[in-house]
Design an enzyme around this catalytic site. Structure first.
Site, PDB file in Angstrom:
ATOM      1  N   ASP A  51      -9.489  -4.681 -27.256  1.00 50.68           N
ATOM      2  CA  ASP A  51      -8.239  -5.355 -27.583  1.00 50.68           C
ATOM      3  C   ASP A  51      -7.119  -4.333 -27.777  1.00 50.68           C
ATOM      4  O   ASP A  51      -7.351  -3.245 -28.322  1.00 50.68           O
ATOM      5  CB  ASP A  51      -8.449  -6.144 -28.879  1.00 50.68           C
ATOM      6  CG  ASP A  51      -7.393  -7.203 -29.057  1.00 50.68           C
ATOM      7  OD1 ASP A  51      -7.718  -8.392 -28.910  1.00 50.68           O
ATOM      8  OD2 ASP A  51      -6.232  -6.836 -29.358  1.00 50.68           O
ATOM      9  N   SER A  73       0.460 -15.777 -21.946  1.00 52.70           N
ATOM     10  CA  SER A  73       1.670 -15.931 -21.125  1.00 52.70           C
ATOM     11  C   SER A  73       1.915 -17.341 -20.606  1.00 52.70           C
ATOM     12  O   SER A  73       2.502 -17.504 -19.542  1.00 52.70           O
ATOM     13  CB  SER A  73       1.624 -14.942 -19.964  1.00 52.70           C
ATOM     14  OG  SER A  73       0.578 -15.266 -19.086  1.00 52.70           O
ATOM     15  N   TYR A 137       6.811 -18.217 -26.300  1.00 50.96           N
ATOM     16  CA  TYR A 137       6.394 -17.159 -25.365  1.00 50.96           C
ATOM     17  C   TYR A 137       7.565 -16.229 -25.067  1.00 50.96           C
ATOM     18  O   TYR A 137       7.475 -15.005 -25.213  1.00 50.96           O
ATOM     19  CB  TYR A 137       5.857 -17.792 -24.075  1.00 50.96           C
ATOM     20  CG  TYR A 137       5.744 -16.808 -22.932  1.00 50.96           C
ATOM     21  CD1 TYR A 137       4.858 -15.737 -23.007  1.00 50.96           C
ATOM     22  CD2 TYR A 137       6.544 -16.933 -21.795  1.00 50.96           C
ATOM     23  CE1 TYR A 137       4.780 -14.812 -21.966  1.00 50.96           C
ATOM     24  CE2 TYR A 137       6.463 -16.029 -20.759  1.00 50.96           C
ATOM     25  CZ  TYR A 137       5.581 -14.965 -20.846  1.00 50.96           C
ATOM     26  OH  TYR A 137       5.506 -14.051 -19.826  1.00 50.96           O
TER      27      TYR A 137
HETATM   28  N1  LIG Z   1       2.508 -14.354 -13.850  1.00 55.16           N
HETATM   29  C1  LIG Z   1       3.834 -14.482 -14.007  1.00 55.16           C
HETATM   30  O1  LIG Z   1       4.511 -15.247 -13.292  1.00 55.16           O
HETATM   31  C2  LIG Z   1       4.540 -13.655 -15.054  1.00 55.16           C
HETATM   32  C3  LIG Z   1       5.936 -13.756 -15.146  1.00 55.16           C
HETATM   33  C4  LIG Z   1       6.599 -12.996 -16.098  1.00 55.16           C
HETATM   34  C5  LIG Z   1       5.903 -12.143 -16.931  1.00 55.16           C
HETATM   35  N2  LIG Z   1       4.555 -12.071 -16.850  1.00 55.16           N
HETATM   36  C6  LIG Z   1       3.846 -11.149 -17.748  1.00 55.16           C
HETATM   37  O2  LIG Z   1       3.004 -10.318 -16.977  1.00 55.16           O
HETATM   38  C7  LIG Z   1       1.829  -9.979 -17.696  1.00 55.16           C
HETATM   39  C8  LIG Z   1       0.599 -10.300 -16.879  1.00 55.16           C
HETATM   40  O3  LIG Z   1       0.588 -11.677 -16.571  1.00 55.16           O
HETATM   41  P1  LIG Z   1      -0.588 -12.317 -15.677  1.00 55.16           P
HETATM   42  O4  LIG Z   1      -0.010 -13.482 -14.972  1.00 55.16           O
HETATM   43  O5  LIG Z   1      -1.253 -11.242 -14.924  1.00 55.16           O
HETATM   44  O6  LIG Z   1      -1.543 -12.877 -16.822  1.00 55.16           O
HETATM   45  P2  LIG Z   1      -3.150 -12.788 -16.928  1.00 55.16           P
HETATM   46  O7  LIG Z   1      -3.506 -13.770 -18.002  1.00 55.16           O
HETATM   47  O8  LIG Z   1      -3.785 -12.938 -15.594  1.00 55.16           O
HETATM   48  O9  LIG Z   1      -3.382 -11.308 -17.435  1.00 55.16           O
HETATM   49  C9  LIG Z   1      -3.268 -10.918 -18.780  1.00 55.16           C
HETATM   50  C10 LIG Z   1      -4.466 -10.013 -19.083  1.00 55.16           C
HETATM   51  O10 LIG Z   1      -4.343  -9.511 -20.427  1.00 55.16           O
HETATM   52  C11 LIG Z   1      -5.599  -9.617 -21.077  1.00 55.16           C
HETATM   53  N3  LIG Z   1      -5.305  -9.690 -22.519  1.00 55.16           N
HETATM   54  C12 LIG Z   1      -4.623 -10.665 -23.177  1.00 55.16           C
HETATM   55  N4  LIG Z   1      -4.532 -10.354 -24.484  1.00 55.16           N
HETATM   56  C13 LIG Z   1      -5.161  -9.148 -24.649  1.00 55.16           C
HETATM   57  C14 LIG Z   1      -5.381  -8.308 -25.772  1.00 55.16           C
HETATM   58  N5  LIG Z   1      -4.972  -8.644 -27.004  1.00 55.16           N
HETATM   59  N6  LIG Z   1      -6.048  -7.145 -25.588  1.00 55.16           N
HETATM   60  C15 LIG Z   1      -6.500  -6.778 -24.344  1.00 55.16           C
HETATM   61  N7  LIG Z   1      -6.318  -7.550 -23.249  1.00 55.16           N
HETATM   62  C16 LIG Z   1      -5.657  -8.720 -23.412  1.00 55.16           C
HETATM   63  C17 LIG Z   1      -6.241 -10.849 -20.494  1.00 55.16           C
HETATM   64  O11 LIG Z   1      -7.648 -10.863 -20.610  1.00 55.16           O
HETATM   65  C18 LIG Z   1      -5.799 -10.759 -19.019  1.00 55.16           C
HETATM   66  O12 LIG Z   1      -6.712 -10.018 -18.254  1.00 55.16           O
HETATM   67  C19 LIG Z   1       1.926 -10.744 -19.012  1.00 55.16           C
HETATM   68  O13 LIG Z   1       2.417  -9.867 -19.995  1.00 55.16           O
HETATM   69  C20 LIG Z   1       2.931 -11.848 -18.727  1.00 55.16           C
HETATM   70  O14 LIG Z   1       3.614 -12.232 -19.896  1.00 55.16           O
HETATM   71  C21 LIG Z   1       3.849 -12.806 -15.921  1.00 55.16           C
HETATM   72  O1  LIG Z   2       1.118 -28.410 -12.782  1.00 53.57           O
HETATM   73  C1  LIG Z   2       2.269 -27.952 -12.837  1.00 53.57           C
HETATM   74  C2  LIG Z   2       2.531 -26.607 -13.215  1.00 53.57           C
HETATM   75  C3  LIG Z   2       3.855 -26.188 -13.270  1.00 53.57           C
HETATM   76  N1  LIG Z   2       4.865 -27.039 -12.959  1.00 53.57           N
HETATM   77  C4  LIG Z   2       6.253 -26.577 -13.009  1.00 53.57           C
HETATM   78  O2  LIG Z   2       6.384 -25.517 -12.082  1.00 53.57           O
HETATM   79  C5  LIG Z   2       7.330 -24.568 -12.569  1.00 53.57           C
HETATM   80  C6  LIG Z   2       6.661 -23.202 -12.589  1.00 53.57           C
HETATM   81  O3  LIG Z   2       5.661 -23.240 -13.604  1.00 53.57           O
HETATM   82  P1  LIG Z   2       4.610 -22.073 -13.850  1.00 53.57           P
HETATM   83  O4  LIG Z   2       3.727 -22.492 -14.982  1.00 53.57           O
HETATM   84  O5  LIG Z   2       3.978 -21.693 -12.562  1.00 53.57           O
HETATM   85  O6  LIG Z   2       5.541 -20.854 -14.262  1.00 53.57           O
HETATM   86  P2  LIG Z   2       6.634 -20.766 -15.430  1.00 53.57           P
HETATM   87  O7  LIG Z   2       7.990 -20.856 -14.770  1.00 53.57           O
HETATM   88  O8  LIG Z   2       6.375 -21.702 -16.523  1.00 53.57           O
HETATM   89  O9  LIG Z   2       6.369 -19.341 -16.062  1.00 53.57           O
HETATM   90  C7  LIG Z   2       6.129 -18.159 -15.317  1.00 53.57           C
HETATM   91  O10 LIG Z   2       7.328 -17.465 -15.138  1.00 53.57           O
HETATM   92  C8  LIG Z   2       8.029 -17.287 -16.302  1.00 53.57           C
HETATM   93  C9  LIG Z   2       9.295 -16.562 -15.940  1.00 53.57           C
HETATM   94  O11 LIG Z   2      10.060 -17.338 -15.050  1.00 53.57           O
HETATM   95  C10 LIG Z   2       7.172 -16.596 -17.377  1.00 53.57           C
HETATM   96  O12 LIG Z   2       7.362 -15.255 -17.466  1.00 53.57           O
HETATM   97  C11 LIG Z   2       5.677 -16.909 -17.370  1.00 53.57           C
HETATM   98  O13 LIG Z   2       4.872 -15.833 -17.797  1.00 53.57           O
HETATM   99  C12 LIG Z   2       5.150 -17.313 -16.088  1.00 53.57           C
HETATM  100  O14 LIG Z   2       3.967 -18.017 -16.333  1.00 53.57           O
HETATM  101  C13 LIG Z   2       7.769 -25.062 -13.948  1.00 53.57           C
HETATM  102  O15 LIG Z   2       8.972 -25.741 -13.817  1.00 53.57           O
HETATM  103  C14 LIG Z   2       6.657 -26.035 -14.343  1.00 53.57           C
HETATM  104  O16 LIG Z   2       7.075 -27.062 -15.211  1.00 53.57           O
HETATM  105  C15 LIG Z   2       4.615 -28.339 -12.574  1.00 53.57           C
HETATM  106  O17 LIG Z   2       5.530 -29.111 -12.302  1.00 53.57           O
HETATM  107  N2  LIG Z   2       3.319 -28.752 -12.523  1.00 53.57           N
END
Ligand SMILES: NC(=O)c1ccc[n+]([C@@H]2O[C@H](COP(=O)([O-])OP(=O)(O)OC[C@H]3O[C@@H](n4cnc5c(N)ncnc54)[C@H](O)[C@@H]3O)[C@@H](O)[C@H]2O)c1
Ligand SMILES: O=c1ccn([C@@H]2O[C@H](COP(=O)(O)OP(=O)(O)O[C@H]3O[C@H](CO)[C@H](O)[C@H](O)[C@H]3O)[C@@H](O)[C@H]2O)c(=O)[nH]1
Length: 320
Positions: A51, A73, A137
């Site tokens: 962690d 996230s 978040y």
């Molecule tokens: N996916 C997106 O669209 C998106 C957009 C904006 C920002 N982010 C940020 O990017 C990062 C990665 O997102 P992702 O989509 O790859 O998510 P993900 O859930 O696939 O990856 C997060 C990883 O962190 C690990 N983790 C969580 N808490 C932990 C802890 N306390 N100690 C050690 N490991 C831990 C999880 O096991 C996982 O492997 C996040 O910080 C998220 O907020 C993602």
């Molecule tokens: O089953 C679903 C899932 C999502 N959505 C919609 O699709 C859009 C995208 O949703 P996602 O959950 O794919 O992504 P978010 O925009 O909520 O969030 C993502 O992008 C954000 C930044 O824009 C954050 O950083 C976050 O970590 C990341 O998950 C949103 O309007 C959501 O309401 C649906 O309509 N149906």
């Protein structure tokens, strides 16, 4: 160089870890596997199952920097379980920063988010826009950004926060995979695969052209390249904040239509109530990343992003 990648068993972290390895760096992944997968850790990386709150156990002066992805996230979950987000994202990052300071690790690249801005007054969103997150978040990530600014000013950390908009697509064996799935594109692809009956559209009464939320989808490989550039651009005592997006918005309905076109499969949709914490429109201005990092994303086409995600989705369902 030697880097610690927190969250490197997750989606974005595993793709960036793979890029770091391909660039010849030494990589250690620290991940507690809460949402990540052991098999997501790229071959060639050292893996520590642990962690971020215990980062002091493993960090030492041999590390040149940390890339910090580990976080909770999900926007919707954060509205119903805010305490989880303050604990994991804020307390976890505070512990990590303390461990870096104590060990003398000089550089940090942090995964921030478009969710720090909340409902924008102007689109595209620049880094100077007001930060008024609409979800715990986003608030937790903004708190960490503030923490990092302080750390750079007081203790000389070289830091870059990258504010991702909506990350999508895949890179080789590494793609978006949450269990249960929570993000739009992988969920729509599961419908195309016949693994789900329909996709719920969370709200069709937003002030957007078709009433559904608009997002800026960025290819995960373009995003990964920005992280390597950020490691080069980071300067001691400075905290640079850059948006990462393509500057073009697509509605939920446009994403669903693109999936139908790319996969050739039907995707039934059902209108559902709005999800808590969702801003109507999030579209980036990434001018700062272009100017300060020299970033030049090359995979902006939504159909291409969806096609890469589709290939990955087919790959993991064959493995199941
Ligand atoms: N996916 C997106 O669209 C998106 C957009 C904006 C920002 N982010 C940020 O990017 C990062 C990665 O997102 P992702 O989509 O790859 O998510 P993900 O859930 O696939 O990856 C997060 C990883 O962190 C690990 N983790 C969580 N808490 C932990 C802890 N306390 N100690 C050690 N490991 C831990 C999880 O096991 C996982 O492997 C996040 O910080 C998220 O907020 C993602
Ligand atoms: O089953 C679903 C899932 C999502 N959505 C919609 O699709 C859009 C995208 O949703 P996602 O959950 O794919 O992504 P978010 O925009 O909520 O969030 C993502 O992008 C954000 C930044 O824009 C954050 O950083 C976050 O970590 C990341 O998950 C949103 O309007 C959501 O309401 C649906 O309509 N149906």
């Amino acid at each position: 160089m030697k880097y610690l990648v927190t969250g490197g068993a997750g989606y974005v972290g595993s793709v960036v870890a793979q890029h770091l390895l391909e660039a010849g760096h030494e990589v250690t992944v620290l991940d507690n596997l809460t949402t990540g997968f052991r098999e997501g850790v790229p071959a060639g990386a050292t893996f520590i199952e642990g962690d971020i709150r215990d980062a002091a156990k493993w960090l030492d002066a041999s590390y040149d920097g940390v890339l910090h992805f580990a976080a909770s996230s999900q926007v919707g979950e954060s509205v119903v379980r805010p305490e989880k987000y303050w604990d994991n994202n804020v307390a976890g990052s505070l512990a990590l920063l303390g461990a870096m300071r104590d060990a003398g690790v000089p550089k940090l690249v942090f995964s921030s988010t478009a969710a720090t801005y909340g409902e924008p007054e102007q689109v595209p969103i620049r880094e100077t826009a007001p930060t008024r997150p609409t979800s715990p978040y986003g608030a937790s990530k903004l708190a960490v950004d503030h923490m990092i600014t302080g750390e750079a000013g007081a203790h000389g950390l070289a830091a870059v926060s990258l504010r991702y908009f909506n990350v999508a697509g895949a890179y080789g064996a590494h793609g978006e995979r949450h269990d249960p799935e929570s993000h739009l594109i992988p969920l729509v692809l599961q419908v195309a695969q016949g693994r789900r009956e329909s996709i719920s559209v969370f709200g069709d009464d937003y002030p957007t052209p078709d009433g559904t939320c608009v997002r800026d989808y960025i290819h995960v490989a373009d995003l990964a390249e920005a992280h390597l550039l950020a490691l080069t651009a980071a300067r001691p005592g400075e905290h640079l904040i850059c948006n990462l997006g393509n500057g073009e918005g697509f509605s939920v309905r446009e994403v669903i239509e693109t999936v139908r076109r790319v996969t050739g499969h039907p995707v039934p949709e059902v209108v559902a109530p709005r999800r808590g914490g969702d801003p109507a429109v999030l579209v980036a201005s990434a001018d700062t990343a272009r100017e300060k990092l020299g970033w030049n994303p090359s995979r902006a086409d939504l159909a291409g992003i969806v096609a890469d995600a589709w290939e990955f989705a087919q790959h993991i369902s064959r493995e199941r």
